[in-house]
Write a protein that holds these residues in place. Structure first.
Motif, PDB file in Angstrom:
ATOM      1  N   VAL A  61       0.779  -1.238   0.000  1.00 16.75           N
ATOM      2  CA  VAL A  61       0.000   0.000   0.000  1.00 16.75           C
ATOM      3  C   VAL A  61       0.815   1.294   0.000  1.00 16.75           C
ATOM      4  CG1 VAL A  61      -1.983  -1.087   1.109  1.00 16.75           C
ATOM      5  CG2 VAL A  61      -0.294   0.074   2.516  1.00 16.75           C
ATOM      6  N   VAL A  62       2.079   1.260   0.414  1.00 10.81           N
ATOM      7  CA  VAL A  62       2.883   2.486   0.437  1.00 10.81           C
ATOM      8  C   VAL A  62       3.370   2.776  -0.977  1.00 10.81           C
ATOM      9  CG1 VAL A  62       4.966   3.583   1.354  1.00 10.81           C
ATOM     10  CG2 VAL A  62       3.572   2.139   2.834  1.00 10.81           C
ATOM     11  N   PRO A  63       3.007   3.949  -1.541  1.00 11.39           N
ATOM     12  CA  PRO A  63       3.404   4.251  -2.924  1.00 11.39           C
ATOM     13  C   PRO A  63       4.908   4.436  -3.060  1.00 11.39           C
ATOM     14  CG  PRO A  63       2.281   6.128  -1.943  1.00 11.39           C
ATOM     15  CD  PRO A  63       2.235   5.022  -0.940  1.00 11.39           C
ATOM     16  N   LYS A  64       5.439   3.974  -4.190  1.00 10.06           N
ATOM     17  CA  LYS A  64       6.864   4.090  -4.454  1.00 10.06           C
ATOM     18  C   LYS A  64       7.143   4.944  -5.681  1.00 10.06           C
ATOM     19  CE  LYS A  64       7.622  -0.360  -2.302  1.00 10.06           C
ATOM     20  NZ  LYS A  64       6.298  -0.351  -1.738  1.00 10.06           N
ATOM     21  N   LYS A  65       6.102   5.249  -6.437  1.00  8.87           N
ATOM     22  CA  LYS A  65       6.268   6.113  -7.607  1.00  8.87           C
ATOM     23  C   LYS A  65       5.126   7.119  -7.637  1.00  8.87           C
ATOM     24  CE  LYS A  65       3.941   2.914 -10.695  1.00  8.87           C
ATOM     25  NZ  LYS A  65       3.979   2.175 -11.921  1.00  8.87           N
ATOM     26  N   GLN A  66       5.239   8.080  -8.527  1.00  8.60           N
ATOM     27  CA  GLN A  66       4.279   9.171  -8.598  1.00  8.60           C
ATOM     28  C   GLN A  66       2.854   8.658  -8.800  1.00  8.60           C
ATOM     29  OE1 GLN A  66       4.802  11.898 -11.906  1.00  8.60           O
ATOM     30  NE2 GLN A  66       4.276  13.605 -10.558  1.00  8.60           N
ATOM     31  N   VAL A  67       1.940   9.257  -8.062  1.00  6.36           N
ATOM     32  CA  VAL A  67       0.532   8.899  -8.152  1.00  6.36           C
ATOM     33  C   VAL A  67      -0.109   9.749  -9.242  1.00  6.36           C
ATOM     34  CG1 VAL A  67      -1.663   8.835  -6.912  1.00  6.36           C
ATOM     35  CG2 VAL A  67       0.455   8.323  -5.703  1.00  6.36           C
ATOM     36  N   GLU A  68      -0.768   9.115 -10.191  1.00  3.57           N
ATOM     37  CA  GLU A  68      -1.466   9.830 -11.263  1.00  3.57           C
ATOM     38  C   GLU A  68      -2.963   9.596 -11.114  1.00  3.57           C
ATOM     39  OE1 GLU A  68      -0.307  11.996 -13.364  1.00  3.57           O
ATOM     40  OE2 GLU A  68       1.776  11.693 -12.809  1.00  3.57           O
ATOM     41  N   PRO A  69      -3.733  10.660 -11.192  1.00  7.91           N
ATOM     42  CA  PRO A  69      -5.188  10.492 -11.049  1.00  7.91           C
ATOM     43  C   PRO A  69      -5.793   9.800 -12.266  1.00  7.91           C
ATOM     44  CG  PRO A  69      -4.646  12.768 -11.555  1.00  7.91           C
ATOM     45  CD  PRO A  69      -3.350  12.041 -11.394  1.00  7.91           C
ATOM     46  N   ILE A  70      -6.850   9.054 -12.015  1.00  6.46           N
ATOM     47  CA  ILE A  70      -7.597   8.383 -13.083  1.00  6.46           C
ATOM     48  C   ILE A  70      -9.057   8.812 -12.933  1.00  6.46           C
ATOM     49  CG2 ILE A  70      -8.375   6.177 -14.015  1.00  6.46           C
ATOM     50  CD1 ILE A  70      -5.855   4.909 -12.886  1.00  6.46           C
ATOM     51  N   THR A  71      -9.684   9.160 -14.046  1.00  4.41           N
ATOM     52  CA  THR A  71     -11.084   9.569 -14.021  1.00  4.41           C
ATOM     53  C   THR A  71     -11.926   8.459 -14.628  1.00  4.41           C
ATOM     54  OG1 THR A  71     -10.415  11.857 -14.305  1.00  4.41           O
ATOM     55  CG2 THR A  71     -12.718  11.354 -14.744  1.00  4.41           C
ATOM     56  N   PHE A  72     -12.970   8.076 -13.924  1.00  2.86           N
ATOM     57  CA  PHE A  72     -13.898   7.061 -14.424  1.00  2.86           C
ATOM     58  C   PHE A  72     -15.243   7.722 -14.696  1.00  2.86           C
ATOM     59  CE2 PHE A  72     -10.944   4.579 -11.816  1.00  2.86           C
ATOM     60  CZ  PHE A  72     -10.612   3.555 -12.697  1.00  2.86           C
ATOM     61  N   ARG A  73     -15.852   7.366 -15.812  1.00  2.00           N
ATOM     62  CA  ARG A  73     -17.207   7.842 -16.112  1.00  2.00           C
ATOM     63  C   ARG A  73     -18.200   6.812 -15.621  1.00  2.00           C
ATOM     64  NH1 ARG A  73     -18.674  10.876 -21.413  1.00  2.00           N
ATOM     65  NH2 ARG A  73     -18.708  12.764 -20.191  1.00  2.00           N
ATOM     66  N   VAL A  74     -19.147   7.276 -14.873  1.00  2.00           N
ATOM     67  CA  VAL A  74     -20.178   6.381 -14.368  1.00  2.00           C
ATOM     68  C   VAL A  74     -21.450   6.700 -15.116  1.00  2.00           C
ATOM     69  CG1 VAL A  74     -21.458   5.653 -12.332  1.00  2.00           C
ATOM     70  CG2 VAL A  74     -19.087   6.372 -12.096  1.00  2.00           C
ATOM     71  N   PRO A  75     -21.951   5.719 -15.896  1.00  2.00           N
ATOM     72  CA  PRO A  75     -23.177   5.982 -16.645  1.00  2.00           C
ATOM     73  C   PRO A  75     -24.373   6.075 -15.711  1.00  2.00           C
ATOM     74  CG  PRO A  75     -22.479   3.707 -16.948  1.00  2.00           C
ATOM     75  CD  PRO A  75     -21.427   4.392 -16.133  1.00  2.00           C
ATOM     76  N   SER A  76     -25.352   6.847 -16.109  1.00  2.00           N
ATOM     77  CA  SER A  76     -26.564   6.961 -15.286  1.00  2.00           C
ATOM     78  C   SER A  76     -27.333   5.637 -15.318  1.00  2.00           C
ATOM     79  CB  SER A  76     -27.428   8.111 -15.789  1.00  2.00           C
ATOM     80  OG  SER A  76     -27.829   7.858 -17.126  1.00  2.00           O
ATOM     81  N   GLY A  77     -28.057   5.417 -14.260  1.00  2.00           N
ATOM     82  CA  GLY A  77     -28.929   4.246 -14.202  1.00  2.00           C
ATOM     83  C   GLY A  77     -28.382   3.196 -13.416  1.00  2.00           C
TER      84      GLY A  77
END
Length: 185
Positions: free
Chosen positions: A169-185
């Motif tokens: 769990v301890v990060p060793k490299k740069q953290v990059e954000p990820i965006t997820f699209r959640v469809p409606s319904g």
């Protein structure tokens, strides 16, 4: 901290997402301190510094500030913080910077257990509680830096995990954000 100047080093800047600017991260730290009602950071000489003890980012300017305050107030420098915040890694970076021969002499991967393979390094580890006592490092000019044992923060995740879980769990490299699209319904 009373009337003592405090420089808060927000470590592990090398792991922040590349889109997050330095000012934004430092301002977030300041807001969190205000939220927690920590007032000592605003006293004489107080500052927030974004640093990476692993890469050295921001360390030299932070240490220049700390040394000038130590000279001005005729005192030593204490590195204090939570367990596994990178205090001993900072000390090793400072020792490496002051001893170029040591940097050239180290061969192999730095990991827990061999980080102090060469005389003049302090032991680091992904496990909290590695530094057990104050470690004095001479700065010259009658000034010293003290590496201190980490403060155990109640409810901290690192207190509850096994060594195997910490490795995951301890990060060793740069953290990059990820965006997820959640469809409606």
């Amino acid at each position: 901290a009373g009337d003592n100047p405090v420089i808060l080093a927000a470590n592990k800047a090398d792991l922040l997402p590349s889109q997050m600017g330095q000012n934004r991260a430092e301002n977030w730290v300041r807001r969190e301190l205000e939220y927690m009602d920590v007032k000592s950071i605003a006293n004489i000489g107080g500052a927030v510094r974004l640093v990476s003890c692993k890469t050295g980012f921001g360390v030299s300017t932070m240490m220049e500030k700390a040394k000038s305050l130590a000279e001005e107030l005729d005192c030593d420098i204490y590195i204090v913080g939570a367990a596994n915040a990178g205090k001993s890694t900072l000390v090793n970076y400072l020792l490496d910077e002051n001893n170029p021969d040591k940097k050239a002499a180290f061969v192999g991967k730095r990991r827990a257990g061999n980080a102090n393979k060469y005389k003049g390094s302090v032991t680091t580890s992904p496990l909290p509680g590695t530094t057990l006592k104050f470690i004095k490092i001479e700065l010259g000019g009658g000034r010293c830096v003290y590496d201190t044992p980490g403060l155990l923060i109640p409810g901290s995740l690192t207190e509850r995990l096994t060594p195997e879980e910490l490795k995951v769990v301890v990060p060793k490299k740069q953290v990059e954000p990820i965006t997820f699209r959640v469809p409606s319904g």
